[in-house]
Structure formats: C-alpha cells, structure tokens
Design a protein around this motif. Structure first.
Motif, PDB file in Angstrom:
ATOM      1  N   ALA A 186       0.835  -1.209   0.000  1.00  0.00           N
ATOM      2  CA  ALA A 186       0.000   0.000   0.000  1.00  0.00           C
ATOM      3  C   ALA A 186       0.865   1.253   0.000  1.00  0.00           C
ATOM      4  CB  ALA A 186      -0.925  -0.006   1.217  1.00  0.00           C
ATOM      5  N   ILE A 189      -0.959  -0.527  -5.898  1.00  0.00           N
ATOM      6  CA  ILE A 189      -2.367  -0.632  -6.274  1.00  0.00           C
ATOM      7  C   ILE A 189      -2.698   0.188  -7.518  1.00  0.00           C
ATOM      8  CG2 ILE A 189      -3.061   1.266  -4.788  1.00  0.00           C
ATOM      9  CD1 ILE A 189      -5.659  -0.106  -4.305  1.00  0.00           C
ATOM     10  N   SER A 218      -4.279  -4.766 -10.122  1.00  0.00           N
ATOM     11  CA  SER A 218      -5.549  -5.061  -9.473  1.00  0.00           C
ATOM     12  C   SER A 218      -5.416  -6.377  -8.726  1.00  0.00           C
ATOM     13  CB  SER A 218      -6.652  -5.164 -10.518  1.00  0.00           C
ATOM     14  OG  SER A 218      -6.336  -6.192 -11.418  1.00  0.00           O
ATOM     15  N   GLN A 247      -8.423  -8.490  -8.397  1.00  0.00           N
ATOM     16  CA  GLN A 247      -9.778  -9.000  -8.514  1.00  0.00           C
ATOM     17  C   GLN A 247      -9.892  -9.683  -9.864  1.00  0.00           C
ATOM     18  OE1 GLN A 247     -12.771  -5.942  -9.171  1.00  0.00           O
ATOM     19  NE2 GLN A 247     -11.204  -4.356  -9.150  1.00  0.00           N
ATOM     20  N   TYR A 257     -11.992 -11.473   0.573  1.00  0.00           N
ATOM     21  CA  TYR A 257     -11.292 -10.303   1.101  1.00  0.00           C
ATOM     22  C   TYR A 257     -11.627 -10.042   2.565  1.00  0.00           C
ATOM     23  CZ  TYR A 257     -10.833  -9.529  -3.886  1.00  0.00           C
ATOM     24  OH  TYR A 257     -10.563  -9.694  -5.228  1.00  0.00           O
ATOM     25  N   ASP A 301      -8.886  -8.535   4.640  1.00  0.00           N
ATOM     26  CA  ASP A 301      -7.987  -7.579   3.988  1.00  0.00           C
ATOM     27  C   ASP A 301      -8.227  -6.172   4.523  1.00  0.00           C
ATOM     28  OD1 ASP A 301      -7.399  -9.778   2.598  1.00  0.00           O
ATOM     29  OD2 ASP A 301      -7.698  -8.923   0.609  1.00  0.00           O
ATOM     30  N   ARG A 302      -7.153  -5.560   4.967  1.00  0.00           N
ATOM     31  CA  ARG A 302      -7.277  -4.182   5.401  1.00  0.00           C
ATOM     32  C   ARG A 302      -5.929  -3.515   5.241  1.00  0.00           C
ATOM     33  NH1 ARG A 302      -9.033  -0.064   8.321  1.00  0.00           N
ATOM     34  NH2 ARG A 302      -7.835   0.307  10.194  1.00  0.00           N
ATOM     35  N   PRO A 303      -5.771  -2.530   4.374  1.00  0.00           N
ATOM     36  CA  PRO A 303      -6.785  -2.060   3.433  1.00  0.00           C
ATOM     37  C   PRO A 303      -7.026  -3.089   2.337  1.00  0.00           C
ATOM     38  CG  PRO A 303      -4.691  -1.047   2.916  1.00  0.00           C
ATOM     39  CD  PRO A 303      -4.488  -1.832   4.183  1.00  0.00           C
ATOM     40  N   VAL A 304      -8.233  -3.044   1.793  1.00  0.00           N
ATOM     41  CA  VAL A 304      -8.538  -3.939   0.678  1.00  0.00           C
ATOM     42  C   VAL A 304      -7.945  -3.303  -0.575  1.00  0.00           C
ATOM     43  CG1 VAL A 304     -10.784  -2.966   0.026  1.00  0.00           C
ATOM     44  CG2 VAL A 304     -10.375  -5.396  -0.251  1.00  0.00           C
ATOM     45  N   LEU A 305      -7.276  -4.091  -1.402  1.00  0.00           N
ATOM     46  CA  LEU A 305      -6.493  -3.515  -2.502  1.00  0.00           C
ATOM     47  C   LEU A 305      -7.008  -4.027  -3.844  1.00  0.00           C
ATOM     48  CD1 LEU A 305      -3.152  -4.042  -0.617  1.00  0.00           C
ATOM     49  CD2 LEU A 305      -4.130  -1.821  -1.146  1.00  0.00           C
ATOM     50  N   LEU A 306      -8.274  -3.713  -4.138  1.00  0.00           N
ATOM     51  CA  LEU A 306      -8.883  -4.232  -5.364  1.00  0.00           C
ATOM     52  C   LEU A 306      -8.244  -3.655  -6.616  1.00  0.00           C
ATOM     53  CD1 LEU A 306     -12.683  -4.222  -4.543  1.00  0.00           C
ATOM     54  CD2 LEU A 306     -11.102  -6.121  -4.552  1.00  0.00           C
ATOM     55  N   GLY A 307      -7.889  -2.385  -6.571  1.00  0.00           N
ATOM     56  CA  GLY A 307      -7.240  -1.776  -7.723  1.00  0.00           C
ATOM     57  C   GLY A 307      -8.226  -1.263  -8.741  1.00  0.00           C
ATOM     58  N   LYS A 308      -7.735  -0.312  -9.554  1.00  0.00           N
ATOM     59  CA  LYS A 308      -8.613   0.307 -10.550  1.00  0.00           C
ATOM     60  C   LYS A 308      -7.974   0.299 -11.924  1.00  0.00           C
ATOM     61  CE  LYS A 308     -12.077   2.580 -12.050  1.00  0.00           C
ATOM     62  NZ  LYS A 308     -11.821   1.999 -13.362  1.00  0.00           N
TER      63      LYS A 308
END
Lengths: 494, 309
Positions: free
Chosen positions: B61, B66, B70, B72, B96, B99-106
């Motif tokens: 992070a 991120i 991604s 996901q 997830y 997961d913290r922070p959740v790192l799904l990505g964009k």
C-alpha cells in the motif's frame, strides 16, 4: 424566462444606473472577503504549481520508469497519490472554497463576519495537506484511492473545514432578501455534503472499519461524491453565477434550474459503484450506480440547455471576457464529462475499458476541463474586485486559456484513445499482457506533451496572479478584455 | 426557491438516501461475512494473514502498487481475466474478509495479482495440503526460502517446471502459463529462476525489465530502495540476489533484500484465491469434488470449458 422571479442579477445590465448605495454596499462586501479569499487563492495557486510539477513527474515516469526511481519518496507509486491529493485537496478544494465564500457573501448581500477565523482555518487546511503529503511520501499512505492521507492529516483538514465553513453557512442567517438564488443552492449543498461525506468515509474506513470489500465500496462512493457533490456542485453554482452576470442577462429558466439541481443531487450521489463493475460485489450495487450514472443525463441536459439558452445571442462576448470564455469552456466540458462517464460505465464498454487509462481521462475531464476551467474563470472575475486592479496583460490571459484548453484536450484525447487500445488488448487473451502496455505507451508519451502545455499554462497564470497580488495590476475602471472592444462590446460589463 | 427549510431538507434527504443505499445497506448484506468451512470445521477459508505477509501488505500500500495492479478476477462472461489464467473463478466478497486495506485496484498497467502466490512453482514435492496452502503458507515459505530456495536457484530454474509438466501432459504447468501462452513453452530464457518464485520476485522487484526479455516495455519502476548493497563480510548472505549484467554489484559486494522487501515478497506469495467458494461457480468446482485444488487438478478444467460455449 420567468420575469416574475427576482433574480439578483439584474444589476449588470443597468449597472451604469445602479445607485451609489448599491455600488458602495458591494464594495463593502468584497472588502470583507478580501483577505480570506485572496489567501485561499494564493494557497490554491501554490498547490496548483506543486501539483503540476508532480503531474509532469508522474506522467514522465509512467513511460520512463527508471528515471529517479532509486529514492523511496520519489517512486512512482508515492508521487502519483501525492499529485492526486495535492490537486484535489490543495488546489481544487481551496480554490473552490475561496470562490464559494466570495459568491456566498455577494449573494447573501452581507459582509463576511469573522474573517480571521477563516484565515486560521486556511492555515490549518494548508498544514493538513502538507502533513498528508509528507505522510504519503514517507510511506504512510492508507492505500485507499482518493483518501491516501493518513488519518491524522484528515483530522486537521476536518478541524480546518469546520472553522472555514461554519461562518460561510452562517451568512445565511444574515442574508438580505427572501430569494435564494440557484448558485446558493449548489453552494449550501456542497458546504453540507462535504463534511458528511468526509466524516462518513473516514469513520467507515478508519474509526469503525468496515469489513473486506466494503472498504472499496465506501472508497469509491466517497471519491465519486467528492467529485460531484463537492467540487462539481461548487463549479456548477459558480457557472450559474458567472454566465448571467457577465452577459448581463437573467438565467433562462428558473424551473429548469430547479429540476437540474434536484436531479443532480439525487442521481450523481448514487454513482461510484460503476467503478467496481464486475468486481466482488452484489450485482445490484453496481447496477444501481450504472443506472444512476445514466440518469445523470437529466441534470446534464437541463443545466446545459439552461446555460445555452442564457447565452443565446451572447456567444460573441466570449471574444472579450476572460471569465466568460473559461466558464463556458468549463460548462461545456461538464456535458462532455458526463457523457464520457455514461459511455464508460455501461457494462458492454466497461468490459474493455474498466482497467485502462480511460478512467484517468475521465477524472481529468471532470477535475480539469470542467472544474478547474470554471475556477480559473471565477478567479479572473473575482481577483480584480478584491485587489482593486485589473489584469495586466490580455496576452497572458489568452496564452493561459489556449495552453489550458489544448493541454487538457490533448491529454484527454491521448488517454481516451490510449486507454481504448490498452483495454482492447487486455481483453483479448490471445495477446500477451505486456502488449497491452506496449499499445498504451505512445499515448502516454503524448500525455507528457500535454502535461508540458499545462505546466506552461499554470506558470503563466501564477505569474499574472502574482502581479495582481502585489498590486501591479492596471489601474483602470475598464476590465481587461481579451481583444480590443469595438463599439458594440462596450455596453457589456465584463 | 423560497425558504431555507425545504432546501435544507432536500440537501439532507438526497445525500442520506445515497449514504444509506450505497454504504449502509450493502454493509448489512456483505459487511459481516464469516470464513467458509466444511462440516467438521476444518478447511477454513480465508484465513487471516500473519506476520510478514501482513507487513508486506503495508509495504504494498505504501508504495502504491495498487495504482497498476488489481487484485480482482472478473467473471468469465464479463472479461477475459480467467482466460488469462489470472484465476480459476471470479473473486467474491468472502475472499477479502480479512484484507485491510482492501487492494482491489482500478487500473492494470501490470497484470492482476489475485492469485500470484498460487501461481508460484510448487516447491519440490511438497504441495502443501489445502487448508495450509492459503494464508499461513506465506510465512513458512518466506522463512525457509532464504536457505532452501536462494542457494539452489539456478538448478531449480531448469528443474522445477519439468515434473509439473509430467503430471499434466496436455496443459502447461500453471506457473509458466501466465504472461503469454507462447512464452510458456520455454519457461526459463537465459537461466532465470522460475517465474513467480521467491527468487524471481526479488529479481523482478530489483530490476523489473531484466527478468524477461519480453518485458522491455514493462513500466514497472525498480524498487532498489527496498534492497541494500553492501560489501560482503565473511560469507556471502544466503538471501543475496543473483544479479547479472548491468545490475550486478561490483565484486566483493552483494545486494540483499531489506526486511520490507522480504515482507513484500511474502505477501505476494500469499495471494491465493484458488480455494473454492460455495457462492461462486468456479471452473475448479466442476472437477470431482474430492480432488484437492492442487495445481494440476485446478489447471485442467479450463481446457474443456471453452468448447461448451
């Protein structure tokens, strides 16, 4: 045309005849906002320059990753969030608050009380952004996009916001006149939405953290609402003030404006989840946001139509007025922004574009072509009224406008087309992944050229603004026109 | 508009509607999930990450991984993520949980990493049993690897994929079947360690464009600041990077991962969503239920799937 409604914008057309008392009152109101609003603008300009330089770094490093990569705080993955946060919380939010406070005082027809509290708030806000930036550079990013500032920086921002905005909202108590103008709806909305939004996101991510993927949902709900209900709302309110004001004509339709405002509040606040399309979420969340995104065509159409009809017959004024030129560019970009947003949110296109550079293009059209251009326009209008001088060089204003317009145009084009190529390759499993990167690279280099244009534009504007700040503007009763005004232009107050 | 009250109520109401609709109600629906387990209460998935992998998530992070990667996998009807072998099934909220922070990505300037740990080559003949294969696998792997993996890196490079290919003659081993189908036939050009192995990750982080000649367009920055270059004192460190060419340190010097780099690699190698979930139709689940989701069993079902369409 609703002549029965008293829009407090009639004075430009009759300004020559406006009573001395009215002129005096306006001067008094402007004077009360001078220190805080100029401080907002000066801080915003400083952050804009920092953010612009960072943008150049980020853009260049994306296609030349080995440049300056050996130092931890210059790594791409830290500079990018710093650039984003500096632009959103430093430049965008501060220029928005400056413009909003000035507009609020003007429209409530009351002086700004306790400017010193606001000034303290501005200092706190700057410190908050600075703490956040240093935090990210040191490696304390939270990892949530748009919310990378460490929570302690967010706390400082929140305190600063409370100091700034409470007095802006309290101006309503002292307002004169029953009518609440369109701009005031948007501004009051933004003033109240932002703290709720920010507090809710901070609480759900850091105080009582939600589980797993809900963090991503809260994050994108926050990001989209920040874009629409905070920055977007202030920009739309500003456009509703500046366009009629400059051309000296009331807004075309009050009813259209009402529809536009409420549908905007209702639909744009439900967007956000389309950015998680086909992710690990219940499908209804995504679908609801896609539907809401499509429905934002209603506020776009009504607001766009309203502005267009107001401007009808007055488009030539854009040749002279810097404010109008920037504002109309921004208002038109709002339409483009929303249409692009609708197109890329549909499932059939998201399949290709979801993970591509197109979403970066979308953010830049919203934050720059729409929001920032409107803010530039408002600064061209407001700053002379605060410093009592006129802009010195029409050439610099023209350069600023064209560099910005071509810069953001080129950037959007490069990212949209590059993203399209990248996304199409990503979605074709017969092509290796690295080919999708290769296909986007030429466009990313083109984006760096756009970043250079924008850098030039911002430094020109900052120089011009600096002249004004130090009292080096023109002493004149006539505003600075972009082009020499012939006889027909002289009746228009710019 | 006259009067502040309707305006205020409208502003309040519209936003409350959005807040409840998009955050509160979904949170009721998917915000309090439990790990999945079988009747005996074993085979628990997912498990919280511990130790180095958890710290590695923070490194991930902090350095903005991120923004390009991604985590996901989208369903097969909506994307080609599964065709790209980024996973065998779509990701689900339950993956997830911790997961913290959740790192799904964009964005994907780099490939998806949801199953990057799963796609690592199996270590020797020790394909860990399913319950252990998930989260805890990371820490042991990372802890042992300096001694167990780094030293025989070169031999393993040629040897590791071979047994895997033997067990599933048709399908290329999952570890090699990533980036490009064409490249998978020749898994180790120029004697690099097997892709997504512990050694490979470190080389890749240190010098991203050196590990694969196809990767010269990769825009991944080097993370040299996560490594230390210092003179060899006495014996060479067990976890020193085997660098060649331009990146090689001068004689008498060595490059070793910092603790953060070790954590980051431990985290990457812990990423694994291959465990079947009841709520997700997965390609792996089509196989006989008894077979554990080990690498060969998992990689076969996708092959018969496409002809059905």
């Amino acid at each position: 045309m609703t002549p029965d409604i008293d829009i407090p914008l009639k004075e430009p057309a009759v300004s020559a005849a406006a009573s001395d008392a009215e002129q005096l009152e306006r001067a008094r109101i402007d004077a009360s906002t001078r220190v805080p609003v100029l401080m907002f603008y000066a801080s915003a300009m400083a952050w804009l320059l920092i953010g612009t330089l960072l943008a150049g770094f980020v853009s260049f490093k994306l296609h030349s990753p080995d440049w300056l990569s050996d130092v931890s705080y210059l790594t791409w993955g830290r500079l990018r969030p710093v650039h984003m946060n500096v632009m959103v919380y430093g430049w965008a939010s501060m220029s928005a608050m400056g413009t909003a406070i000035w507009l609020m005082a003007r429209l409530c027809r009351t002086t700004l009380r306790h400017p010193l509290i606001i000034v303290t708030g501005i200092w706190f806000w700057n410190i908050g952004v600075l703490i956040g930036v240093i935090g990210i550079l040191m490696g304390y990013s939270t990892g949530y996009q748009w919310l990378e500032f460490p929570p302690y920086a967010a706390l400082v921002l929140f305190v600063a916001y409370a100091m700034i905005i409470s007095w802006a909202v309290l101006m309503f108590r002292f307002r004169r006149g029953e009518q609440i103008y369109i701009t005031q709806w948007y501004l009051l909305g933004a003033f109240l939405w932002f703290p709720w939004l920010y507090a809710a996101a901070q609480a759900m991510l850091f105080v009582v953290p939600v589980q797993g993927v809900m963090q991503a949902a809260v994050g994108w709900w926050y990001a989209n609402n920040l874009l629409f209900l905070w920055l977007g709302a202030i920009a739309l309110g500003t456009a509703y003030y500046m366009i009629p004001k400059v051309i000296g004509r009331p807004v075309y339709s009050y009813h259209l404006a009402t529809i536009g405002f409420w549908t905007y509040a209702l639909f744009s606040s439900w967007t956000g989840m389309q950015r998680l399309v086909d992710g690990p979420f219940p499908a209804w969340m995504i679908t609801a946001s896609i539907a809401a995104t499509i429905l934002t065509i209603i506020p776009v159409a009504t607001v766009g139509l309203n502005h267009h009809m107001t401007m009808q017959g007055y488009f030539p004024v854009m040749r002279y007025s810097p404010t109008l030129r920037f504002t109309v560019f921004g208002a038109m970009s709002y339409t483009v922004f929303s249409v692009v947003g609708i197109l890329i949110s549909l499932r059939s296109t998201a399949r290709y574009l979801h993970f591509s550079e197109v979403s970066v293009a979308y953010s830049h059209i919203g934050l720059y072509a729409f929001f920032t251009m409107v803010m530039f326009g408002s600064m061209y209008y407001i700053v002379p009224r605060l410093v009592g001088r006129e802009w010195r060089y029409a050439t610099l204003i023209k350069l600023h406008f064209w560099a910005s317009a071509y810069g953001v145009g080129l950037m959007s084009l490069m990212l949209l087309v590059g993203g399209l190529a990248q996304g199409a390759t990503q979605n074709d499993p017969s092509m290796s992944f690295i080919q999708s990167v290769s296909s986007a690279l030429p466009y990313l280099r083109g984006r760096t050229v756009a970043a250079l244009l924008l850098t030039a534009s911002h430094f020109i504007f900052a120089f011009h603004f600096g002249l004004m700040l130090f009292g080096l503007g023109r002493t004149s009763t006539v505003p600075t026109f972009l082009n020499p005004v012939e006889a027909e232009g002289s009746e228009v107050q710019l | 508009m006259k009067g502040l009250v309707p305006l205020f109520l409208g502003i309040f109401g519209t936003f409350a509607f959005s807040w409840v609709g998009l955050t509160v109600i979904p949170n009721i629906q998917i915000g309090a999930l439990n790990p999945q387990m079988d009747e005996e209460g074993t085979d628990i998935y997912p498990m919280p990450q511990s130790g180095m992998a958890a710290r590695g998530r923070e490194v991930y992070a902090a350095n903005g991984c991120i923004y390009c990667h991604s985590q996901q996998v989208r369903p097969d009807y909506a994307s080609s993520d599964i065709d790209r072998k980024w996973g065998e099934r779509r990701s689900a909220p339950r993956d997830y949980l911790f997961d913290r922070p959740v790192l799904l990505g964009k964005e994907r300037m780099g490939p998806d990493l949801s199953n990057i740990g799963k796609r690592a080559p199996a270590e020797g003949e020790k394909p860990a049993s399913p319950p252990v294969a998930n989260a805890p696998a990371a820490s042991p792997a990372a802890a042992q690897s300096p001694s167990a993996n780094a030293a025989p890196a070169k031999p393993a490079g040629g040897a590791a994929p071979a047994p895997a290919a033997g067990t599933s003659p048709v399908q290329p081993p999952p570890a090699a079947a990533n980036l490009s189908p064409a490249a998978s036939a020749s898994p180790n050009p120029n004697g690099m360690p097997p892709i997504y192995s512990y050694t490979w990750h470190h080389l890749h982080l240190y010098s991203p464009r050196s590990v694969n000649p196809d990767n010269e367009d990769s825009t991944m920055p080097a993370y040299k600041f996560l490594y230390e270059k210092h003179p060899i004192s006495g014996e060479r460190s067990a976890n020193a990077l085997e660098l060649t060419g331009r990146d090689a340190p001068p004689p008498g010097w060595e490059v070793v991962p910092t603790y953060d780099a070790e954590c980051l690699v431990a985290y990457l190698m812990s990423l694994d969503q291959s465990h079947p979930l009841k709520e997700v139709r997965s390609a792996a689940a089509l196989a006989p239920a008894g077979s554990p989701p080990a690498a060969p069993a998992g990689s076969q079902p996708p092959a018969p799937a496409p002809p059905k369409k």
